[in-house]
Design an enzyme around this catalytic site. Structure first.
Site, mmCIF file in Angstrom:
data_model
loop_
_atom_site.group_PDB
_atom_site.id
_atom_site.type_symbol
_atom_site.label_atom_id
_atom_site.label_comp_id
_atom_site.label_asym_id
_atom_site.label_seq_id
_atom_site.Cartn_x
_atom_site.Cartn_y
_atom_site.Cartn_z
ATOM 1 N N GLU A 3 0.851 -1.189 0.000
ATOM 2 C CA GLU A 3 0.000 0.000 0.000
ATOM 3 C C GLU A 3 0.888 1.242 0.000
ATOM 4 O OE1 GLU A 3 -2.464 1.550 -0.757
ATOM 5 O OE2 GLU A 3 -4.076 1.357 0.704
ATOM 6 N N ASP A 4 0.363 2.356 -0.499
ATOM 7 C CA ASP A 4 1.161 3.582 -0.524
ATOM 8 C C ASP A 4 1.283 4.220 0.855
ATOM 9 O OD1 ASP A 4 -1.528 4.281 -0.459
ATOM 10 O OD2 ASP A 4 -1.431 5.691 -2.134
ATOM 11 N N ASP A 23 -3.278 5.741 6.643
ATOM 12 C CA ASP A 23 -3.745 7.001 7.204
ATOM 13 C C ASP A 23 -4.640 6.662 8.403
ATOM 14 O OD1 ASP A 23 -4.167 9.766 7.259
ATOM 15 O OD2 ASP A 23 -5.833 9.680 5.882
ATOM 16 N N LYS A 52 1.191 7.332 8.596
ATOM 17 C CA LYS A 52 0.813 8.570 9.298
ATOM 18 C C LYS A 52 0.128 8.183 10.599
ATOM 19 C CE LYS A 52 -0.883 11.571 5.629
ATOM 20 N NZ LYS A 52 -2.065 12.292 5.131
ATOM 21 N N VAL A 58 0.471 14.416 1.468
ATOM 22 C CA VAL A 58 1.658 14.345 0.613
ATOM 23 C C VAL A 58 1.308 13.761 -0.765
ATOM 24 C CG1 VAL A 58 3.278 14.125 2.535
ATOM 25 C CG2 VAL A 58 2.266 12.068 1.559
ATOM 26 N N ASP A 80 -1.321 10.775 -5.082
ATOM 27 C CA ASP A 80 -1.896 11.817 -5.937
ATOM 28 C C ASP A 80 -2.686 12.862 -5.162
ATOM 29 O OD1 ASP A 80 -4.172 10.080 -5.308
ATOM 30 O OD2 ASP A 80 -5.241 11.263 -6.804
HETATM 31 P P1 IMP Z 1 -6.945 5.030 5.111
HETATM 32 O O1 IMP Z 1 -8.015 4.018 4.872
HETATM 33 O O2 IMP Z 1 -7.484 6.258 5.800
HETATM 34 O O3 IMP Z 1 -5.726 4.487 5.816
HETATM 35 O O4 IMP Z 1 -6.570 5.602 3.700
HETATM 36 C C1 IMP Z 1 -5.521 5.194 2.930
HETATM 37 C C2 IMP Z 1 -5.651 5.818 1.566
HETATM 38 O O5 IMP Z 1 -5.950 7.218 1.623
HETATM 39 C C3 IMP Z 1 -4.334 5.704 0.849
HETATM 40 O O6 IMP Z 1 -4.233 4.493 0.151
HETATM 41 C C4 IMP Z 1 -4.355 6.911 -0.056
HETATM 42 O O7 IMP Z 1 -4.993 6.578 -1.264
HETATM 43 C C5 IMP Z 1 -5.188 7.942 0.673
HETATM 44 N N1 IMP Z 1 -4.316 8.920 1.368
HETATM 45 C C6 IMP Z 1 -4.179 9.070 2.700
HETATM 46 N N2 IMP Z 1 -3.307 10.037 2.997
HETATM 47 C C7 IMP Z 1 -2.853 10.515 1.818
HETATM 48 C C8 IMP Z 1 -1.887 11.542 1.449
HETATM 49 O O8 IMP Z 1 -1.245 12.226 2.289
HETATM 50 N N3 IMP Z 1 -1.686 11.724 0.119
HETATM 51 C C9 IMP Z 1 -2.338 11.016 -0.840
HETATM 52 N N4 IMP Z 1 -3.239 10.048 -0.540
HETATM 53 C C10 IMP Z 1 -3.494 9.800 0.774
#
Ligand code: IMP
Length: 180
Positions: free
Chosen positions: A99-100, A103, A131, A153, A159
């Site tokens: 995964e990138d 969050d 994060k 970021v 993106d």
């Molecule tokens: P989560 O389910 O909140 O952990 O979301 C993860 C997804 O949110 C990542 O795979 C990204 O696609 C997007 N995302 C979260 N933070 C960022 C950021 O700082 N930049 C770009 N995409 C983000």
């Protein structure tokens, strides 16, 4: 530096050397297995995954998933919709989700639980960025590139409105980019 960048958070050289370290670590951890199925989460993980798998010295197969959240409600419910599912049957396979960024953790928690029901031999998670300040649910990350603060970021796969994925460094955008 990109003209719309306010600050570079992770430089190209630092990304490259960390990806190499992660590749060495993963290759070592799986050296006694018959190989690894690497699952990239579209689209953000594509660039990282392409570089990471070329550092692996174990047999590797690739697959992809695409997911999307159900709008705002998903922030609390953690419901994620699968837009594209795996092509492989993962029963008995060693799986590495790439995964990138983690969050809130909701996407990975859902994906992990979903894939675990399919009976893989093992399932680990590798993310480029973490994060922790934004975490809402606990999800174990086995391999992580860099821990960053609570900032949005872009670059190296990440993106904003589908832009900047092809940038070689990871950076924060100037505020006027969001205003326009
Ligand atoms: P989560 O389910 O909140 O952990 O979301 C993860 C997804 O949110 C990542 O795979 C990204 O696609 C997007 N995302 C979260 N933070 C960022 C950021 O700082 N930049 C770009 N995409 C983000």
């Amino acid at each position: 530096m990109h003209p719309e960048a306010k600050k570079i958070l992770v430089r190209e050289e630092d990304i490259n050397s960390r990806v190499k370290e992660l590749g060495d670590l993963i290759s070592r951890d799986y050296r006694d297995t018959d190989g690894l199925l690497v699952v990239g989460i579209l689209k953000g993980a594509v660039i990282f995954m392409a570089d990471l798998v070329r550092q692996l010295t174990i047999p590797v197969k690739l697959d992809f998933m695409a997911v999307s959240s159900y709008g705002k409600a998903s922030e609390s419910s953690g419901v994620v919709r699968i837009l594209k599912d795996l092509e492989h049957n993962i029963q008995g396979k060693h799986l590495l989700i790439v995964e990138d960024i983690v969050d809130t953790g909701l996407t990975l928690k859902y994906l992990k639980e979903n894939l675990e029901t399919r009976g893989p031999a093992s399932l680990k998670i590798c993310t480029l960025l973490d994060k922790p300040a934004r975490r809402k649910v606990n999800v174990e990350v086995n391999y992580n590139g860099f821990i960053i603060g609570d900032e949005f970021v872009v670059g190296y796969g990440l993106d904003y409105n589908e832009r900047y994925r092809n940038e070689k460094s990871i950076f924060i955008l100037k505020p006027e980019v969001y205003a326009s």
